[in-house]
Motif scaffolding. Structure first.
Motif, short mmCIF file in Angstrom:
data_model
loop_
_atom_site.label_atom_id
_atom_site.label_comp_id
_atom_site.label_asym_id
_atom_site.label_seq_id
_atom_site.Cartn_x
_atom_site.Cartn_y
_atom_site.Cartn_z
N LYS A 280 15.93 34.55 58.98
CA LYS A 280 15.47 33.75 57.84
C LYS A 280 16.48 32.62 57.59
O LYS A 280 17.67 32.86 57.49
N THR A 281 15.97 31.38 57.49
CA THR A 281 16.84 30.24 57.22
C THR A 281 17.02 30.07 55.72
O THR A 281 16.05 30.01 54.96
N LEU A 282 18.28 30.03 55.33
CA LEU A 282 18.65 29.86 53.92
C LEU A 282 19.37 28.53 53.74
O LEU A 282 20.14 28.12 54.61
N LYS A 283 19.14 27.86 52.62
CA LYS A 283 19.97 26.73 52.24
C LYS A 283 21.32 27.30 51.84
O LYS A 283 21.41 28.42 51.33
N VAL A 284 22.38 26.53 52.06
CA VAL A 284 23.71 26.93 51.64
C VAL A 284 24.20 25.91 50.62
O VAL A 284 24.18 24.71 50.87
N VAL A 285 24.60 26.40 49.46
CA VAL A 285 25.04 25.54 48.37
C VAL A 285 26.36 26.04 47.83
O VAL A 285 26.49 27.23 47.49
N GLU A 286 27.34 25.13 47.76
CA GLU A 286 28.58 25.46 47.07
C GLU A 286 28.32 25.23 45.59
O GLU A 286 28.21 24.09 45.14
N LEU A 287 28.16 26.31 44.85
CA LEU A 287 27.85 26.21 43.43
C LEU A 287 28.98 25.52 42.68
O LEU A 287 28.74 24.70 41.80
N GLU A 288 30.20 25.87 43.03
CA GLU A 288 31.36 25.20 42.45
C GLU A 288 32.60 25.53 43.27
O GLU A 288 32.76 26.67 43.71
N GLY A 289 33.43 24.55 43.47
CA GLY A 289 34.74 24.73 44.08
C GLY A 289 35.77 24.29 43.06
O GLY A 289 35.56 23.30 42.36
N LYS A 290 36.85 25.03 42.97
CA LYS A 290 37.82 24.73 41.91
C LYS A 290 39.23 25.06 42.39
O LYS A 290 39.45 26.10 43.02
N ALA A 291 40.18 24.17 42.07
CA ALA A 291 41.59 24.45 42.34
C ALA A 291 42.08 25.49 41.35
O ALA A 291 41.83 25.37 40.15
N MET A 292 42.75 26.50 41.84
CA MET A 292 43.22 27.60 41.00
C MET A 292 44.64 27.32 40.55
O MET A 292 45.62 27.73 41.17
N THR A 293 44.73 26.59 39.44
CA THR A 293 46.02 26.20 38.86
C THR A 293 46.23 26.96 37.57
O THR A 293 45.36 26.95 36.69
N GLY A 294 47.38 27.60 37.46
CA GLY A 294 47.70 28.38 36.27
C GLY A 294 48.08 27.50 35.09
O GLY A 294 48.32 26.29 35.25
N THR A 295 48.16 28.08 33.93
CA THR A 295 48.54 27.34 32.72
C THR A 295 49.96 26.77 32.83
O THR A 295 50.29 25.80 32.18
N ASP A 296 50.78 27.38 33.70
CA ASP A 296 52.14 26.90 33.91
C ASP A 296 52.22 25.83 35.01
O ASP A 296 53.29 25.38 35.35
N GLY A 297 51.07 25.47 35.57
CA GLY A 297 51.03 24.46 36.62
C GLY A 297 51.12 25.03 38.02
O GLY A 297 51.01 24.29 39.00
N SER A 298 51.31 26.34 38.15
CA SER A 298 51.42 26.95 39.48
C SER A 298 50.07 26.90 40.18
O SER A 298 49.01 26.99 39.55
N THR A 299 50.11 26.74 41.48
CA THR A 299 48.89 26.69 42.29
C THR A 299 48.70 28.00 43.03
O THR A 299 49.55 28.87 42.97
N TRP A 300 47.54 28.17 43.69
CA TRP A 300 47.21 29.40 44.39
C TRP A 300 47.28 30.58 43.40
O TRP A 300 47.71 31.67 43.74
N ASN B 218 42.98 32.03 49.85
CA ASN B 218 43.95 33.09 50.18
C ASN B 218 43.54 34.41 49.55
O ASN B 218 42.63 34.48 48.73
N ASP B 219 44.22 35.46 49.95
CA ASP B 219 43.84 36.81 49.51
C ASP B 219 44.17 37.08 48.05
O ASP B 219 43.44 37.80 47.37
N GLY B 220 45.25 36.50 47.52
CA GLY B 220 45.61 36.73 46.12
C GLY B 220 44.53 36.24 45.16
O GLY B 220 44.15 36.93 44.21
N MET B 221 44.00 35.05 45.43
CA MET B 221 42.94 34.51 44.58
C MET B 221 41.65 35.32 44.78
O MET B 221 40.92 35.56 43.82
N ALA B 222 41.41 35.77 45.99
CA ALA B 222 40.23 36.61 46.25
C ALA B 222 40.31 37.91 45.46
O ALA B 222 39.33 38.36 44.87
N MET B 223 41.51 38.50 45.41
CA MET B 223 41.69 39.72 44.63
C MET B 223 41.48 39.46 43.14
O MET B 223 40.93 40.30 42.43
N GLY B 224 41.90 38.31 42.67
CA GLY B 224 41.65 37.94 41.28
C GLY B 224 40.16 37.87 40.99
O GLY B 224 39.68 38.36 39.96
N CYS B 225 39.39 37.29 41.91
CA CYS B 225 37.94 37.22 41.76
C CYS B 225 37.33 38.62 41.77
O CYS B 225 36.44 38.92 40.98
#
Length: 199
Positions: free
Chosen positions: A140-160, A187-194
């Motif tokens: 089955k052919t499915l459309k692929v849509v990135e619903l949203e992409g977002k940089a994971m920046t903490g309140t302290d300015g840290s990334t990842w 990365n895996d840390g952000m994946a674990m957060g999700c």
């Protein structure tokens, strides 16, 4: 000596000595760790910094190769999937993307590898700059849509930032609900957060 900034040239990164313009420590080993020096806007490698002297090294993963591998891993996963991956049966494979640091060469390469694999690559790693793709799963052919992409920046300015990913996933779950068929992360840390948020 270790350096982590990616947007400065080697001459800017090294302390200049006095009025003579001589570079201090010019003969000492220099190790770039986990980030190749590059222009943070274009991602172009800073060759001067990478070849500062004959004792200059980069310790880390090949960014471009890592991005391609991540894309391959996603495609391997989808090759084994069945039609139930389209959770709501709308004919769309919707995904959300956790981006580590929009200016980091590893993050850029991983985002590109993901989007190329899914057909959503629009010649940019910027959040929101994507196109619609398509994929065939279980005949089955499915459309692929990135619903949203977002940089994971903490309140302290840290990334990842895993905590930022946890918060983002909570928002995405509310906003997109069962339109989300897949969560993809640089990365895996952000994946674990999700994962923590989506329990």
């Amino acid at each position: 000596s270790a350096a982590a900034s990616g947007s400065e040239s080697a001459s800017e990164t090294m302390a200049a000595g006095g009025e003579t313009g001589m570079v201090a420590n010019k003969d000492k080993p220099l190790v770039w760790y986990n980030r190749q020096p590059s222009n943070s806007s274009t991602g172009e490698l800073d060759k001067e910094a990478l070849h500062f002297n004959d004792k200059t090294y980069y310790v880390g993963f090949d960014a471009a190769g890592g991005g391609a591998v991540q894309g391959e891993l996603i495609m391997d996963f989808l090759a084994k999937a069945d039609a139930s991956i389209d959770r709501n049966g709308d004919g769309v494979l919707g995904y959300v993307l956790c981006i580590g640091d929009v200016g980091h060469n590893d993050s850029k390469a991983r985002t590109e590898g993901i989007r190329r694999a899914l057909g959503t690559w629009a010649n940019s790693t910027d959040p929101g700059v994507v196109q619609e793709g398509s994929i065939t799963i279980a005949g089955k052919t499915l459309k692929v849509v990135e619903l949203e992409g977002k940089a994971m920046t903490g309140t302290d300015g840290s990334t990842w930032n895993a905590n930022a990913a946890t918060e983002a996933m909570g928002g995405w779950a509310t906003k997109f609900a069962d339109q989300i068929d897949m969560v993809v992360s640089n990365n895996d840390g952000m994946a674990m957060g999700c994962l923590q948020a989506s329990n």
